[in-house]
Design a protein around this motif. Structure first.
Motif, short mmCIF file in Angstrom:
data_model
loop_
_atom_site.label_atom_id
_atom_site.label_comp_id
_atom_site.label_asym_id
_atom_site.label_seq_id
_atom_site.Cartn_x
_atom_site.Cartn_y
_atom_site.Cartn_z
N ARG A 128 0.61 3.72 -3.25
CA ARG A 128 0.10 5.08 -3.07
C ARG A 128 1.11 6.10 -3.61
N GLU A 167 0.83 -1.21 0.00
CA GLU A 167 0.00 0.00 0.00
C GLU A 167 0.86 1.26 0.00
N SER A 205 -2.84 1.13 -7.93
CA SER A 205 -3.57 0.43 -6.87
C SER A 205 -2.67 -0.61 -6.20
N ARG A 206 -3.08 -1.04 -5.03
CA ARG A 206 -2.36 -2.10 -4.32
C ARG A 206 -2.34 -3.37 -5.15
#
Length: 75
Positions: A23, A19, A28-29
């Motif tokens: 970010r 994450e 996206s993760r």
């Protein structure tokens, strides 16, 4: 070594989560996870550059072209 393995190893060396990196890179993760596992093998150049900045290394290290993980990124 594959780019995904290099990304994961460097992320873990820096004690960062998927994450955290996702970010900062702007993905996206799930996408970050796919980069690491090789599901997405053709990572766009701008994302490789962003990953290198976030992981405090160089695109060449991530690509497997150099072995020092803490190389100075180019300006």
């Amino acid at each position: 070594m594959r780019i995904g393995e290099n990304i994961k190893r460097r992320r873990q060396e820096l004690d960062m989560t998927l994450e955290d990196v996702a970010r900062r890179v702007g993905v996206s993760r799930q996408t970050m996870s796919r980069y690491e596992t090789g599901v997405i093998g053709n990572i766009p150049g701008e994302k490789i550059e962003a990953l290198a900045r976030v992981l405090n290394t160089t695109p060449a290290f991530l690509m497997g072209w150099e072995t020092a993980s803490e190389a100075e990124p180019s300006p």
